[in-house]
Design an enzyme around this catalytic site. Structure first.
Site, PDB file in Angstrom:
ATOM      1  CG  ASN A   1     -27.539 122.718  -7.640  1.00  0.00           C
ATOM      2  OD1 ASN A   1     -27.015 123.559  -7.295  1.00  0.00           O
ATOM      3  ND2 ASN A   1     -27.993 121.562  -6.864  1.00  0.00           N
TER       4      ASN A   1
ATOM      5  CG  HIS B   1     -35.004 136.092  -3.929  1.00  0.00           C
ATOM      6  ND1 HIS B   1     -34.313 134.675  -3.631  1.00  0.00           N
ATOM      7  CD2 HIS B   1     -36.326 135.735  -4.219  1.00  0.00           C
ATOM      8  CE1 HIS B   1     -35.334 133.875  -4.006  1.00  0.00           C
ATOM      9  NE2 HIS B   1     -36.438 134.392  -4.259  1.00  0.00           N
TER      10      HIS B   1
ATOM     11  CB  SER C   1     -30.738 127.310  -7.804  1.00  0.00           C
ATOM     12  OG  SER C   1     -31.814 127.476  -7.117  1.00  0.00           O
TER      13      SER C   1
END
Length: 273
Positions: free
Chosen positions: A243, A117, A218
């Site tokens: 996570n 990103h 994530s």
């Protein structure tokens, strides 16, 4: 065997690829977008089409970002980033893909990081395509918008802030130092914008040629990350995750540790030495 022992066993045989998200950077003081159920916190971020729609929305973005940048610039890589850099340096990690735009993997010493990103430390001109260091643009904005000096705004994800709208309309937009265009954009992928084709292909090639994929911090709600996990699982290779909370790819996982990554990754690096 504990889940941690199983994780170590899954990753001990051959070098593996790592995919990181916002959860690895929260110990460094950078807020994440979602809670443990994968639900977005607070208001929705600016969409790509909004940013393109006209100067008023760009004023909104850059006024808030000017106040949020010092927090991002001052963030420091934590022990989880450092553990991954160590694992890569020792040949245990064959590739590192991140959804984060904070540059903390580079700061920790990781190399050849695929930034899905983009990176907030750069600004790109949508008119001429040239890139400029974010710090250079920050100096210009602070010089031309002294009325924002000392204004308090609560930090939000990706360098954004929660700024009172009354401060936005007066904001003087920065211009490109190369072509003097007024459509400067952080060199990151906005919501509603596509990941660059070359970047997406490089990430997919890394993920699908690895014997295993480790997901760190994530929720996998972004499709650009979820599709990597799905592609690995479809090839019969293990996808494992560290996570806290729900992920979009829970059904794909061979193993999931619901623990903080700044606890698990240093222990993993020590075990795999």
């Amino acid at each position: 065997m504990t889940d941690f022992d199983t994780l170590c066993a899954l990753l001990a045989e051959q070098p593996f690829v790592v995919l990181t998200g916002a959860g690895i950077s929260t110990p460094s003081g950078i807020p994440d977008y979602r809670d443990r159920d994968g639900v977005r916190r607070g208001r929705a971020p600016m969409m790509y089409q909004e940013f393109l729609s006209g100067p008023a929305l760009r004023q909104r973005y850059w006024a808030r970002a000017m106040l949020g940048w010092p927090k991002v610039r001052g963030a420091r890589a934590n022990v989880a980033h450092q553990a991954l850099a160590e694992l890569q340096a020792r040949g245990r990690v064959s590739g590192l893909i991140t959804q984060n735009v904070d540059g903390l993997h580079d700061q920790a010493g990781s190399t050849d990081v695929v930034e899905l990103h983009g990176n907030l430390h750069r600004v790109r001109c949508l008119d001429c395509g040239q890139r400029t260091p974010r710090d250079d643009i920050q100096v210009v904005m602070e010089t031309e918008n002294p009325y924002l000096a000392g204004v308090d705004a609560r930090q939000a994800p990706d360098g954004d802030t929660l700024l009172d709208p009354r401060f936005e309309a007066r904001f003087k937009l920065p211009v490109c130092p190369h072509c003097h265009g007024e459509r400067l954009k952080p060199d990151v992928v906005f919501f509603g914008e596509n990941v660059a084709t070359a970047t997406a292909e490089r990430a997919m090639a890394l993920a699908t040629t690895a014997p295993a994929l480790l997901v760190v911090g994530s929720s996998l709600m972004a499709y650009s990350a979820f599709r990597l996990c799905r592609a690995v699982a479809e090839r019969g290779r293990p996808v494992v995750a560290v996570n806290l909370g729900h992920t979009r790819g829970d059904d794909l996982l061979a193993l999931k540790l619901q623990q903080s990554c700044d606890e698990v990754l240093p222990a993993l690096a020590q075990r795999l030495r």
